[in-house]
Design an enzyme around this catalytic site. Structure first.
Site, PDB file in Angstrom:
ATOM      1  N   PRO A 114       0.832  -1.219   0.000  1.00 60.39           N
ATOM      2  CA  PRO A 114       0.000   0.000   0.000  1.00 60.39           C
ATOM      3  C   PRO A 114       0.862   1.263   0.000  1.00 60.39           C
ATOM      4  O   PRO A 114       0.846   2.061   0.943  1.00 60.39           O
ATOM      5  CB  PRO A 114      -0.802  -0.145   1.301  1.00 60.39           C
ATOM      6  CG  PRO A 114       0.116  -0.891   2.221  1.00 60.39           C
ATOM      7  CD  PRO A 114       0.875  -1.854   1.336  1.00 60.39           C
ATOM      8  N   LYS A 115       1.589   1.470  -1.093  1.00 65.33           N
ATOM      9  CA  LYS A 115       2.602   2.524  -1.153  1.00 65.33           C
ATOM     10  C   LYS A 115       2.068   3.783  -1.824  1.00 65.33           C
ATOM     11  O   LYS A 115       1.378   3.714  -2.837  1.00 65.33           O
ATOM     12  CB  LYS A 115       3.831   2.031  -1.925  1.00 65.33           C
ATOM     13  CG  LYS A 115       4.560   0.878  -1.245  1.00 65.33           C
ATOM     14  CD  LYS A 115       5.840   0.516  -1.984  1.00 65.33           C
ATOM     15  CE  LYS A 115       6.612  -0.560  -1.234  1.00 65.33           C
ATOM     16  NZ  LYS A 115       7.921  -0.817  -1.845  1.00 65.33           N
ATOM     17  N   VAL A 116       2.426   4.924  -1.222  1.00 61.56           N
ATOM     18  CA  VAL A 116       2.185   6.231  -1.821  1.00 61.56           C
ATOM     19  C   VAL A 116       3.420   7.090  -1.569  1.00 61.56           C
ATOM     20  O   VAL A 116       4.283   6.751  -0.748  1.00 61.56           O
ATOM     21  CB  VAL A 116       0.930   6.924  -1.255  1.00 61.56           C
ATOM     22  CG1 VAL A 116      -0.321   6.143  -1.594  1.00 61.56           C
ATOM     23  CG2 VAL A 116       1.054   7.105   0.254  1.00 61.56           C
TER      24      VAL A 116
END
Length: 250
Positions: A114-116
């Site tokens: 869940p990368k931003v």
């Protein structure tokens, strides 16, 4: 470019590959971990079934990547929640923030991380190890630990960073506004060398931010902290639960 040439590519832009399609090796990957106790109800609100919350524990992490195949050095920060799946203890990755766009895209597209984008940092300041996370110009988290205060047993360090990791993989169908893929996936770290490991007194502050809601899992008590330097490889993900197959609403 012919239509069959398009299918020779697995990501866009077609003329400039963003990331390599192979397992990633990390050299001198530096972890700063702070495990803390939080509100059990807040955890149950964000941890997806069939994962179970066993203890209300969250690991805040800042990871400084010394050298990464295909990406180069970068820094990452996030929250991992202690969970159990079919009797196996592991961690659910709740949120991750990086300062490297290629690693962000690869983590989301090739796996399910869940990368931003964000601005994490790890440094030493007057005898303290300091890990921070900013979103734009706003501070989201600040963690501190006494630098190399007390050696940490290598087996304990290895156990801390090699627990199974669970994530949710969602792929939408833009034509139907429904899911093409809705899976719970599992991965783990392999081929690990622990180069150094330390523990010591630590503190953690989380600040409310609408787009980086780490503070929604409040810090009630710092349980332990560690500073670990490793070489390792990330294993590919595998599906352990299909939300569409079990009749969940798509």
């Amino acid at each position: 470019m012919r239509a069959d040439d398009v299918l020779q590519h697995l990501t866009t832009p077609l003329a400039a590959p963003v990331y390599p399609l192979r397992p990633t090796r990390f050299t001198d990957r530096e972890y700063f971990n702070v495990v803390y106790r939080t509100d059990p109800d807040a955890l149950r609100a964000v941890v997806p079934e069939p994962l179970e919350v066993t203890e209300p524990l969250v690991r805040f992490e800042v990871m400084k990547m010394g050298e990464v195949d295909g990406y180069g050095p970068y820094v990452e920060s996030g929250q991992a929640i202690q969970v159990e799946h079919e009797g196996e203890r592991g961690e659910y990755l709740h949120a991750m923030y990086l300062d490297n766009s290629a690693a962000t895209l690869a983590g989301r597209e090739l796996s399910a991380y869940p990368k931003v984008l964000g601005t994490p940092a790890l440094r030493v300041d007057q005898g303290a190890l300091v890990g921070t996370l900013d979103r734009g110009t706003e501070r989201v988290a600040t963690a501190t630990m006494a630098y190399e205060w007390e050696p940490l047993d290598r087996d304990s360090a290895l156990a801390e960073i090699t627990v199974p990791t669970f994530m949710v993989k969602l792929v939408p169908d833009l034509r139907t506004q429904r899911h093409l893929v809705a899976d719970l996936v599992r991965t783990e770290i392999t081929d690990v060398t622990v180069k150094s490991a330390w523990t010591g007194p630590a503190r953690l502050q989380l600040f409310a931010h609408a787009l980086a809601p780490m503070a929604d899992l409040p810090v009630l008590e710092v349980v332990r902290a560690s500073h670990i330097v490793t070489d390792l490889t990330l294993a590919p993900v595998c599906t352990v639960h299909d939300y569409l197959a079990d009749g969940a609403s798509a």
